[in-house]
Design a protein around this motif. Structure first.
Motif, PDB file in Angstrom:
ATOM      1  N   LEU A   1       0.714  -1.282   0.081  1.00  0.00           N
ATOM      2  CA  LEU A   1       0.046  -0.025  -0.042  1.00  0.00           C
ATOM      3  C   LEU A   1       0.964   1.279   0.182  1.00  0.00           C
ATOM      4  CD1 LEU A   1      -2.570  -1.480   2.515  1.00  0.00           C
ATOM      5  CD2 LEU A   1      -3.064  -0.957   0.102  1.00  0.00           C
ATOM      6  N   GLY A   2       2.408   1.172  -0.008  1.00  0.00           N
ATOM      7  CA  GLY A   2       3.097   2.132   0.033  1.00  0.00           C
ATOM      8  C   GLY A   2       3.643   2.758  -1.267  1.00  0.00           C
ATOM      9  N   HIS A   3       4.711   3.378  -1.470  1.00  0.00           N
ATOM     10  CA  HIS A   3       5.283   3.720  -2.671  1.00  0.00           C
ATOM     11  C   HIS A   3       7.004   3.502  -2.675  1.00  0.00           C
ATOM     12  CE1 HIS A   3       1.534   5.647  -4.232  1.00  0.00           C
ATOM     13  NE2 HIS A   3       1.445   6.191  -3.122  1.00  0.00           N
ATOM     14  N   ALA A   4       7.118   2.812  -3.727  1.00  0.00           N
ATOM     15  CA  ALA A   4       8.911   2.466  -3.640  1.00  0.00           C
ATOM     16  C   ALA A   4       9.539   3.838  -3.552  1.00  0.00           C
ATOM     17  CB  ALA A   4       8.898   1.645  -4.793  1.00  0.00           C
ATOM     18  N   ASP A   5       9.059   5.033  -3.982  1.00  0.00           N
ATOM     19  CA  ASP A   5       9.800   6.133  -4.291  1.00  0.00           C
ATOM     20  C   ASP A   5      10.106   6.738  -2.723  1.00  0.00           C
ATOM     21  OD1 ASP A   5      10.666   6.959  -6.844  1.00  0.00           O
ATOM     22  OD2 ASP A   5       8.394   7.120  -7.036  1.00  0.00           O
ATOM     23  N   ASN A   6       9.409   6.373  -1.749  1.00  0.00           N
ATOM     24  CA  ASN A   6       9.455   6.735  -0.325  1.00  0.00           C
ATOM     25  C   ASN A   6      10.766   6.334   0.382  1.00  0.00           C
ATOM     26  OD1 ASN A   6       8.355   8.894   1.089  1.00  0.00           O
ATOM     27  ND2 ASN A   6       7.611   7.767   2.290  1.00  0.00           N
ATOM     28  N   TYR A   7      11.361   5.288  -0.456  1.00  0.00           N
ATOM     29  CA  TYR A   7      12.684   4.550   0.289  1.00  0.00           C
ATOM     30  C   TYR A   7      13.734   5.424  -0.495  1.00  0.00           C
ATOM     31  CZ  TYR A   7      10.134   1.006   2.766  1.00  0.00           C
ATOM     32  OH  TYR A   7       9.482   0.322   3.715  1.00  0.00           O
ATOM     33  N   ILE A   8      13.343   6.444  -1.234  1.00  0.00           N
ATOM     34  CA  ILE A   8      14.534   7.408  -1.733  1.00  0.00           C
ATOM     35  C   ILE A   8      14.705   8.390  -0.567  1.00  0.00           C
ATOM     36  CG2 ILE A   8      15.322   8.583  -3.528  1.00  0.00           C
ATOM     37  CD1 ILE A   8      13.802   6.887  -5.517  1.00  0.00           C
ATOM     38  N   PRO A   9      15.698   9.093  -0.017  1.00  0.00           N
ATOM     39  CA  PRO A   9      15.574   9.957   0.720  1.00  0.00           C
ATOM     40  C   PRO A   9      15.196  11.079   0.030  1.00  0.00           C
ATOM     41  CG  PRO A   9      17.758   8.833   1.013  1.00  0.00           C
ATOM     42  CD  PRO A   9      17.057   8.215  -0.285  1.00  0.00           C
ATOM     43  N   ALA A  10      14.610  12.186   0.595  1.00  0.00           N
ATOM     44  CA  ALA A  10      14.077  13.399   0.038  1.00  0.00           C
ATOM     45  C   ALA A  10      15.127  14.390  -0.568  1.00  0.00           C
ATOM     46  CB  ALA A  10      13.374  14.170   1.187  1.00  0.00           C
ATOM     47  N   ASN A  11      14.544  14.511  -1.699  1.00  0.00           N
ATOM     48  CA  ASN A  11      15.518  15.307  -2.516  1.00  0.00           C
ATOM     49  C   ASN A  11      14.924  16.704  -3.103  1.00  0.00           C
ATOM     50  OD1 ASN A  11      17.086  16.650  -4.331  1.00  0.00           O
ATOM     51  ND2 ASN A  11      17.764  14.829  -5.611  1.00  0.00           N
ATOM     52  N   PRO A  12      14.967  18.017  -2.443  1.00  0.00           N
ATOM     53  CA  PRO A  12      14.256  19.117  -3.042  1.00  0.00           C
ATOM     54  C   PRO A  12      14.511  19.391  -4.514  1.00  0.00           C
ATOM     55  CG  PRO A  12      15.838  19.748  -1.191  1.00  0.00           C
ATOM     56  CD  PRO A  12      16.076  18.264  -1.363  1.00  0.00           C
ATOM     57  N   ALA A  13      15.304  19.025  -5.176  1.00  0.00           N
ATOM     58  CA  ALA A  13      15.725  19.307  -6.514  1.00  0.00           C
ATOM     59  C   ALA A  13      15.013  18.341  -7.488  1.00  0.00           C
ATOM     60  CB  ALA A  13      17.169  19.355  -6.879  1.00  0.00           C
ATOM     61  N   VAL A  14      14.563  17.451  -7.011  1.00  0.00           N
ATOM     62  CA  VAL A  14      13.923  16.365  -8.078  1.00  0.00           C
ATOM     63  C   VAL A  14      12.760  16.009  -7.817  1.00  0.00           C
ATOM     64  CG1 VAL A  14      14.217  14.302  -9.256  1.00  0.00           C
ATOM     65  CG2 VAL A  14      16.430  15.666  -8.922  1.00  0.00           C
ATOM     66  N   THR A  15      11.757  16.110  -8.312  1.00  0.00           N
ATOM     67  CA  THR A  15      10.478  15.373  -8.149  1.00  0.00           C
ATOM     68  C   THR A  15      10.211  14.128  -8.773  1.00  0.00           C
ATOM     69  OG1 THR A  15       9.473  17.655  -8.022  1.00  0.00           O
ATOM     70  CG2 THR A  15       7.857  15.981  -8.104  1.00  0.00           C
ATOM     71  N   PRO A  16       9.614  13.132  -8.108  1.00  0.00           N
ATOM     72  CA  PRO A  16       9.621  11.880  -8.583  1.00  0.00           C
ATOM     73  C   PRO A  16       8.613  11.912  -9.957  1.00  0.00           C
ATOM     74  CG  PRO A  16       9.042  11.787  -6.317  1.00  0.00           C
ATOM     75  CD  PRO A  16       9.283  13.089  -6.758  1.00  0.00           C
TER      76      PRO A  16
END
Lengths: 183, 427
Positions: free
Chosen positions: B268-283
């Motif tokens: 029920l989650g998203h794989a992208d949330n296992y990438i640390p937050a990066n304010p320069a790139v939006t998934p």
């Protein structure tokens, strides 16, 4: 007289005075407490201090390239536009744009090739694609926001999609021919 | 609905306490002798399931907070620390993350139950509105909780949702800056979201107490929508009847919950949330958690920024006005042949909006979202119009009749007498 028939005295009592005085003190006190409680939510001194101007050398940015940097925690795009991109941006009839603005008003005279804009979509803040060579640049050779499908042109102006405004131009000035100071 | 208290203190201590703080009497009257309609079906067990989920989220959440660090440079790693180093940390985190989803599964079933059986109608308007308040608090809590792991979806979800406020004229930008505590989503944002994520569940708990209070004051609705007329015939005592039914349903629900926790913890989650937050790139493809998808679809269906935000807010707030939008006096859809079809169409529309919210915002999906958004709001208009001309089916004269009416003749009458006598025997 009136006093003879009234069951309640109409005279001002000490209780009335206390009621008004305490009420007034309470209102003023409440106001005085609300100010710090709300004010603390605003950007703190450290965050504001981080807004000091920064210098940037544009010479390494080749024509057709774009870079990202941060100022005051906000993302900024600096793009070295090609002749074609500049011409496209200037050929548009400004009156037909959702947020009418000429390309001339968005760049510095004599430095038309450099476009400096905030890098967050004016819709809901995502980072539009279009800086890297392989990125989709949208229908207008600028940027494309993948979140909700906004298209920006080569002047960073909104052309299509839900975003209401052009990418804003941050305050900056040329300190030399290829050097800018942002802030 | 609750009559005189049937609590009798058994021991000397209970008598002593009852004269000073009648708390045992309160518990007895609201969870033991409290009369519940005898015809409740399993859709009525979701209130108890929701209470369980709230407590489960608070317990696992408080423990996770002991190991979590609310700082933009450390939050992501502290969550990985919970997953890898803390004893049973993986279990607690998966329980909490999937628990949020299960909480919404239960609350949506609970709400559709209320919609089908007309549980929002007089005298239950305040009960219903308190439920809408709880839903709003749940949404705020879930949103802020999703930000805490500080992955890519956390960061960009926070950016997109807080930016909704920038649609407001004049004050919008200021509000967003005050929400962020800066000029973008950053450490101050994370800190205040953690603080509020810890606070809001207790506010939910407070409103739940009001919700249950209102429920016990007006009494439960039931599948016929006919009010209790005779407590002896129409109701059974909460314990053991409702207690065992609630607990049984709860155990089944925990089975579903456990399936996700132990076999599909990240489904029920998203794989992208296992990438640390990066304010320069939006998934490339950002979507909210599944339980927000229908509202997200409504947001994107409106081609105007402010209009989209208003439509999304209205989709939730309109529920609070439902008691006055539905013009029919008949509660249960079981007796409303036309409105019942609209109800099921509404269920399909909600699921459809959920699907569209997960799809990219382009081409046919946008047009479909616009049609479904119109249908969503159309349901509330339809309820007003249908009530004006619809001829409902005849209602049973009482709850007891609706249960026992099928059993004609001597055996039915005998059974009615026997079960009606039961509350006395057990109570």
């Amino acid at each position: 007289m009136a006093q003879a028939t009234d069951t309640k005295s109409t005279e001002t009592t000490r209780r009335d005075f206390l009621m008004l005085a305490t009420g007034a003190a309470g209102v003023v006190g409440l106001g005085a407490v609300v100010v710090p409680l709300v004010s603390q939510l605003a950007p703190d001194a450290q965050t504001v201090a981080a807004g000091a101007p920064i210098d940037l050398d544009l010479a390494p940015i080749a024509e057709g390239q774009a870079i990202k940097l941060f100022w005051r925690g906000k993302l900024i795009f600096v793009r070295h536009r090609t002749k074609k991109e500049i011409d496209e941006a200037r050929a548009v009839n400004v009156a037909t744009l959702p947020d009418p603005q000429t390309d001339e008003a968005r760049v510095k005279a004599g430095h038309e090739q450099f476009l400096v804009v905030y890098g967050n979509c004016t819709h809901l803040g995502c980072v539009p694609l279009g800086n890297s060579p392989g990125d989709p640049k949208g229908d207008f050779d600028g940027w494309f926001c993948p979140c909700h499908g906004s298209h920006y042109d080569s002047s960073g102006r909104i052309r299509k999609g839900p975003a209401p405004l052009n990418l804003p131009v941050p305050p900056y000035a040329f300190s030399a021919d290829t050097k800018i100071r942002i802030g | 609905m609750s009559g005189h208290s049937s609590y009798v203190p058994k021991t000397g201590f209970e008598r002593w306490l009852d004269a000073r703080l009648p708390i045992v009497r309160l518990m007895h009257d609201s969870a033991v002798s409290y009369p519940v309609p005898r015809n409740l079906n399993y859709f009525w067990t979701f209130g108890g399931i929701l209470m369980f989920m709230l407590v489960a989220q608070i317990v696992t959440g408080i423990i996770l907070a002991m190991h979590y660090t609310a700082h933009s440079t450390m939050a992501f790693n502290s969550v990985e620390h919970i997953m890898r180093d803390v004893n049973y940390g993986w279990l607690l985190r998966y329980l909490h993350a999937n628990g949020a989803s299960m909480f919404f599964v239960a609350v949506y079933v609970h709400m559709f139950r209320g919609l089908y059986y007309g549980s929002y109608k007089a005298p239950r308007e305040v009960l219903w509105i308190l439920g809408v308040v709880i839903l709003l608090l749940m949404m705020a809590t879930a949103f802020m909780g999703y930000v805490l792991p500080w992955g890519q979806m956390s960061f960009w979800g926070a950016t997109v949702i807080t930016s909704l406020f920038s649609a407001l004229p004049i004050v919008g930008e200021t509000i967003v800056t005050f929400l962020w505590g800066g000029f973008s989503v950053d450490n101050p944002t994370l800190n205040r979201f953690f603080s509020l994520h810890y606070l809001l569940p207790f506010m939910i708990f407070g409103v739940v107490i009001l919700h249950v209070w209102a429920l016990h004051h007006v009494g439960q609705n039931n599948p016929t929508g006919v009010e209790v007329k005779n407590v002896q015939k129409d109701t059974v005592p909460f314990t053991p009847y409702a207690t065992v039914k609630d607990v049984f349903a709860m155990v089944c629900f925990i089975g579903l919950f456990s399936y996700f926790v132990f076999y599909q913890p990240n489904f029920l989650g998203h794989a992208d949330n296992y990438i640390p937050a990066n304010p320069a790139v939006t998934p490339a493809h950002i979507v909210p958690e599944w339980y927000f998808l229908p509202f997200y679809a409504i947001l994107r269906a409106i081609p105007d920024k402010l209009g989209g935000v208003i439509a999304m807010g209205a989709a939730i707030v309109v529920l609070a006005f439902l008691p006055w939008l539905d013009s029919s006096k008949v509660r249960s859809m079981s007796y409303r042949p036309i409105a019942r079809q609209f109800f099921w169409a509404f269920v399909v529309v909600c699921i459809g909006l959920g699907y569209l919210g997960a799809m990219p915002a382009e081409g046919g999906y946008v047009i479909a979202s616009q049609i479904f958004t119109a249908l969503y709001f159309g349901y509330f208009v339809a309820l007003f119009v249908i009530g004006l001309f619809e001829r409902p089916k005849p209602l049973p004269s009482s709850i007891a009749d609706s249960v026992l009416g099928a059993l004609q003749g001597g055996s039915g009458a005998r059974m009615a007498a026997a079960t009606a006598a039961e509350p006395n025997a057990k109570g």
